[in-house]
Design a protein around this motif. Structure first.
Motif, PDB file in Angstrom:
ATOM      1  N   ALA A 103       0.817  -1.216   0.000  1.00 28.97           N
ATOM      2  CA  ALA A 103       0.000   0.000   0.000  1.00 28.97           C
ATOM      3  C   ALA A 103       0.848   1.262   0.000  1.00 28.97           C
ATOM      4  O   ALA A 103       0.426   2.307  -0.520  1.00 28.97           O
ATOM      5  CB  ALA A 103      -0.940  -0.003   1.204  1.00 28.97           C
ATOM      6  N   ARG A 147     -10.053  -3.019  -1.397  1.00 27.53           N
ATOM      7  CA  ARG A 147     -10.497  -1.781  -0.734  1.00 27.53           C
ATOM      8  C   ARG A 147      -9.597  -1.440   0.452  1.00 27.53           C
ATOM      9  O   ARG A 147      -9.283  -0.267   0.690  1.00 27.53           O
ATOM     10  CB  ARG A 147     -11.952  -1.938  -0.257  1.00 27.53           C
ATOM     11  CG  ARG A 147     -12.977  -1.937  -1.380  1.00 27.53           C
ATOM     12  CD  ARG A 147     -14.400  -2.001  -0.846  1.00 27.53           C
ATOM     13  NE  ARG A 147     -15.368  -2.078  -1.910  1.00 27.53           N
ATOM     14  CZ  ARG A 147     -15.845  -1.021  -2.576  1.00 27.53           C
ATOM     15  NH1 ARG A 147     -15.437   0.194  -2.235  1.00 27.53           N
ATOM     16  NH2 ARG A 147     -16.741  -1.177  -3.539  1.00 27.53           N
ATOM     17  N   THR A 148      -9.197  -2.462   1.198  1.00 25.21           N
ATOM     18  CA  THR A 148      -8.305  -2.233   2.343  1.00 25.21           C
ATOM     19  C   THR A 148      -6.963  -1.683   1.860  1.00 25.21           C
ATOM     20  O   THR A 148      -6.388  -0.778   2.477  1.00 25.21           O
ATOM     21  CB  THR A 148      -8.090  -3.537   3.123  1.00 25.21           C
ATOM     22  OG1 THR A 148      -9.362  -4.067   3.513  1.00 25.21           O
ATOM     23  CG2 THR A 148      -7.247  -3.303   4.372  1.00 25.21           C
ATOM     24  N   HIS A 201      -6.479   0.090  -0.855  1.00 27.33           N
ATOM     25  CA  HIS A 201      -6.722   1.480  -1.256  1.00 27.33           C
ATOM     26  C   HIS A 201      -6.807   2.403  -0.036  1.00 27.33           C
ATOM     27  O   HIS A 201      -6.227   3.499  -0.026  1.00 27.33           O
ATOM     28  CB  HIS A 201      -8.017   1.556  -2.071  1.00 27.33           C
ATOM     29  CG  HIS A 201      -8.440   2.961  -2.417  1.00 27.33           C
ATOM     30  ND1 HIS A 201      -7.841   3.701  -3.411  1.00 27.33           N
ATOM     31  CD2 HIS A 201      -9.405   3.757  -1.875  1.00 27.33           C
ATOM     32  CE1 HIS A 201      -8.412   4.892  -3.474  1.00 27.33           C
ATOM     33  NE2 HIS A 201      -9.368   4.946  -2.559  1.00 27.33           N
ATOM     34  N   GLN A 202      -7.523   1.957   0.988  1.00 33.09           N
ATOM     35  CA  GLN A 202      -7.727   2.800   2.170  1.00 33.09           C
ATOM     36  C   GLN A 202      -6.448   3.024   2.961  1.00 33.09           C
ATOM     37  O   GLN A 202      -6.377   3.965   3.751  1.00 33.09           O
ATOM     38  CB  GLN A 202      -8.808   2.165   3.064  1.00 33.09           C
ATOM     39  CG  GLN A 202     -10.202   2.236   2.465  1.00 33.09           C
ATOM     40  CD  GLN A 202     -11.166   1.251   3.085  1.00 33.09           C
ATOM     41  OE1 GLN A 202     -10.813   0.520   4.019  1.00 33.09           O
ATOM     42  NE2 GLN A 202     -12.393   1.202   2.574  1.00 33.09           N
ATOM     43  N   ASN A 203      -5.444   2.175   2.753  1.00 34.43           N
ATOM     44  CA  ASN A 203      -4.172   2.335   3.453  1.00 34.43           C
ATOM     45  C   ASN A 203      -3.091   2.949   2.556  1.00 34.43           C
ATOM     46  O   ASN A 203      -1.921   2.969   2.935  1.00 34.43           O
ATOM     47  CB  ASN A 203      -3.694   0.980   3.976  1.00 34.43           C
ATOM     48  CG  ASN A 203      -4.451   0.531   5.209  1.00 34.43           C
ATOM     49  OD1 ASN A 203      -4.146   0.926   6.330  1.00 34.43           O
ATOM     50  ND2 ASN A 203      -5.481  -0.277   5.003  1.00 34.43           N
ATOM     51  N   SER A 204      -3.504   3.443   1.398  1.00 32.86           N
ATOM     52  CA  SER A 204      -2.546   4.015   0.454  1.00 32.86           C
ATOM     53  C   SER A 204      -2.620   5.539   0.477  1.00 32.86           C
ATOM     54  O   SER A 204      -3.517   6.132   1.082  1.00 32.86           O
ATOM     55  CB  SER A 204      -2.844   3.509  -0.961  1.00 32.86           C
ATOM     56  OG  SER A 204      -4.039   4.094  -1.459  1.00 32.86           O
ATOM     57  N   GLN A 229      -3.522   7.192  -1.920  1.00 31.13           N
ATOM     58  CA  GLN A 229      -4.672   7.555  -2.768  1.00 31.13           C
ATOM     59  C   GLN A 229      -6.011   7.374  -2.061  1.00 31.13           C
ATOM     60  O   GLN A 229      -7.063   7.398  -2.689  1.00 31.13           O
ATOM     61  CB  GLN A 229      -4.676   6.680  -4.042  1.00 31.13           C
ATOM     62  CG  GLN A 229      -3.450   6.839  -4.922  1.00 31.13           C
ATOM     63  CD  GLN A 229      -2.326   5.876  -4.553  1.00 31.13           C
ATOM     64  OE1 GLN A 229      -2.477   5.025  -3.676  1.00 31.13           O
ATOM     65  NE2 GLN A 229      -1.186   6.023  -5.201  1.00 31.13           N
ATOM     66  N   LYS A 230      -6.004   7.190  -0.741  1.00 29.30           N
ATOM     67  CA  LYS A 230      -7.225   6.819  -0.020  1.00 29.30           C
ATOM     68  C   LYS A 230      -8.361   7.826  -0.159  1.00 29.30           C
ATOM     69  O   LYS A 230      -9.536   7.466  -0.043  1.00 29.30           O
ATOM     70  CB  LYS A 230      -6.910   6.583   1.454  1.00 29.30           C
ATOM     71  CG  LYS A 230      -6.406   7.814   2.192  1.00 29.30           C
ATOM     72  CD  LYS A 230      -6.087   7.480   3.641  1.00 29.30           C
ATOM     73  CE  LYS A 230      -5.565   8.712   4.392  1.00 29.30           C
ATOM     74  NZ  LYS A 230      -5.229   8.390   5.789  1.00 29.30           N
ATOM     75  N   ASP A 231      -8.046   9.118  -0.387  1.00 34.55           N
ATOM     76  CA  ASP A 231      -9.094  10.133  -0.511  1.00 34.55           C
ATOM     77  C   ASP A 231      -9.601  10.271  -1.937  1.00 34.55           C
ATOM     78  O   ASP A 231     -10.550  11.017  -2.191  1.00 34.55           O
ATOM     79  CB  ASP A 231      -8.568  11.488  -0.017  1.00 34.55           C
ATOM     80  CG  ASP A 231      -8.242  11.462   1.473  1.00 34.55           C
ATOM     81  OD1 ASP A 231      -8.968  10.780   2.218  1.00 34.55           O
ATOM     82  OD2 ASP A 231      -7.260  12.108   1.886  1.00 34.55           O
ATOM     83  N   PHE A 290     -12.173   4.909  -5.508  1.00 36.89           N
ATOM     84  CA  PHE A 290     -11.903   3.482  -5.680  1.00 36.89           C
ATOM     85  C   PHE A 290     -12.987   2.969  -6.616  1.00 36.89           C
ATOM     86  O   PHE A 290     -14.177   2.977  -6.270  1.00 36.89           O
ATOM     87  CB  PHE A 290     -11.962   2.748  -4.341  1.00 36.89           C
ATOM     88  CG  PHE A 290     -11.831   1.242  -4.466  1.00 36.89           C
ATOM     89  CD1 PHE A 290     -10.584   0.647  -4.502  1.00 36.89           C
ATOM     90  CD2 PHE A 290     -12.953   0.432  -4.543  1.00 36.89           C
ATOM     91  CE1 PHE A 290     -10.451  -0.739  -4.618  1.00 36.89           C
ATOM     92  CE2 PHE A 290     -12.838  -0.949  -4.654  1.00 36.89           C
ATOM     93  CZ  PHE A 290     -11.581  -1.527  -4.690  1.00 36.89           C
ATOM     94  N   SER A 339      -7.743   4.336  -7.304  1.00 36.32           N
ATOM     95  CA  SER A 339      -7.463   2.934  -7.623  1.00 36.32           C
ATOM     96  C   SER A 339      -8.556   2.373  -8.521  1.00 36.32           C
ATOM     97  O   SER A 339      -9.747   2.593  -8.276  1.00 36.32           O
ATOM     98  CB  SER A 339      -7.394   2.088  -6.343  1.00 36.32           C
ATOM     99  OG  SER A 339      -6.396   2.565  -5.466  1.00 36.32           O
TER     100      SER A 339
END
Length: 449
Positions: free
Chosen positions: A159, A180-181, A183-186, A188-190, A193, A236
């Motif tokens: 991530a 999704r997890t 993405h949320q820890n990258s 780019q999370k904001d 997705f 993502s």
């Protein structure tokens, strides 16, 4: 695990204390029920061993008093040979078990170890329910098994980069949840997705869905449309069932990954790609490459950072927490307030091998909760329906039927169950929508829908 031993016979009391402490239990001992009450009022216990007959106050009376306290704990009663009826009464009051003197200490130890296991299961399940209460999404990705701890470490490492990711694993293990997890820890999370199931989009539409098109690119293209790749800009793009991508489109996807540019259908402008590409499959892409069904150069471009999701069978240590999490999520969905499973229900669940993985577990729980009449699932509520598949049909041993015939029958039955809905029938059978469409044509099953 802390245990309270209550027995007026000193030799039994001390022998039990030594035996249990050797196996890692913390033990307090009391020589009568009055002393036991003092211990209970000042300490917290996980289990108790009470002698049935004691002077002053019997073990039965102590057990009844315990049930009125704020934190009663499971109790095993010790009875003499002629006291079996009293022991049965103790079970009615709230004891979990009883043993008759003289007894083999190893039998008592086995009972306590089983009780310890159930206690740990209950704690894990309650933790899972708490997670389900506090979590907004379907993030049942977390777990404490060795397999999941390793996966979590790898996921967090990946991530932090912008590498292309390939997620592999059997159907129902939670590949989209993992994406999704990730993405949320990258970083780019904001950003968006954007998920798309390649197998669920008709082959003649998938290219325009991914790349978009310019006005006039084809009949009906009366205005410009951004594709999913463009919509995922800065975030993502998750391509599920990547193994179902047509070979003709694989060439264009290779260019996307190599040059980080693409064109809309009918367009001349080169558009930069800023989205991370995450793909997933339950198929063996290596075998597909050998068979000429998947491009080797695309495979290597996708397989930069690989995350293999373990099956539920490989992470059964996580089953209690996952079960608690899903029960709480289903409580919210179905407006229920179930508190968990009975011991007998858990015995059924933990011995199942879950060929359908987490998706099957969720299906079993939801079906069971619909018919549950109490505040916890009972063994009679648990319905482990066997999945319908070609292999299941093959194993049934119906004489005189070929594999093709059994495959055809499985598809017909699935289509009937879902009233002709190809996507749902395909999901039940564990195949892609495109595969079931091809099979419908192969077997001439249009009328069966």
């Amino acid at each position: 695990m802390r245990i309270l031993v209550v027995d007026d016979e000193k030799n039994i009391r001390e022998s039990l204390k030594i035996l249990l402490e050797q196996d890692g239990f913390t033990v307090d001992s009391a020589e009568n029920a009055f002393s036991a009450q003092r211990f209970i009022e000042n300490n917290e216990y996980d289990a108790g061993i009470f002698d049935l007959k004691m002077p002053g106050m019997s073990g039965l009376e102590l057990l009844a008093w315990l049930q009125t306290q704020e934190q009663p704990f499971p109790v095993t009663m010790i009875s003499a040979f002629g006291q079996v009826n009293d022991a049965v009464d103790a079970l009615k009051i709230g004891a979990v078990d009883y043993i008759v003197k003289p007894f083999d200490p190893e039998i008592l130890l086995d009972k306590l170890l089983a009780l310890k296991e159930n206690l740990l299961v209950s704690e894990d399940m309650q933790e899972g329910m708490q997670e389900g209460m506090n979590t907004l999404g379907d993030e049942y990705f977390n777990g404490s098994s060795k397999a999941m701890i390793l996966l979590q470490k790898r996921l967090l490492r990946v991530a932090s980069t912008n590498a292309t990711v390939l997620i592999t694993g059997a159907s129902g293990v939670g590949k989209e949840v993992t994406a999704r997890t990730l993405h949320q820890n990258s970083a780019q999370k904001d950003a968006p997705f954007i998920p798309v199931n390649i197998g669920g989009v008709p082959e003649n539409l998938i290219e325009s869905e991914l790349f978009g098109y310019e006005k006039g690119a084809f009949t009906g293209a009366d205005k410009q449309k951004k594709g999913l790749i463009e919509q995922a800009s800065g975030g993502s793009l998750f391509l599920d069932e990547i193994g179902e991508m047509p070979l003709s489109l694989q060439v264009k996807m290779l260019r996307v990954l190599q040059e980080k540019k693409f064109r809309r259908l009918g367009g001349l402008e080169e558009i930069d790609i800023t989205a991370r590409i995450i793909t997933a499959t339950n198929r063996r892409l290596e075998e597909m490459v050998k068979e000429g069904l998947f491009r080797e150069d695309l495979y290597y471009r996708l397989n930069i950072a690989r995350l293999e999701i373990p099956s539920l069978r490989e992470r059964m240590d996580d089953l209690p927490r996952l079960t608690g999490f899903l029960i709480e999520k289903l409580n919210q969905k179905m407006d229920l307030n179930l508190q968990g499973l009975s011991d007998k229900a858990w015995e059924i669940l933990k011995t199942h091998d879950f060929p359908g993985n987490i998706r099957e577990l969720e299906n079993i729980l939801e079906r069971s909760m619909i018919f549950c009449e109490g505040n916890e699932l009972q063994d009679t509520d648990i319905d482990l329906q066997a999945p319908v598949s070609t292999m299941t049909a093959l194993e049934s041993g119906k004489a005189g039927r070929t594999l093709k015939e059994m495959e055809k029958e499985s598809i017909i039955q699935a289509l009937r169950r879902w009233e002709g809905n190809r996507s749902r029938a395909a999901k039940e059978l564990g195949i892609s929508r495109r595969t079931i469409i091809n099979k419908i044509q192969e077997f001439n099953l249009d009328k069966a829908e």
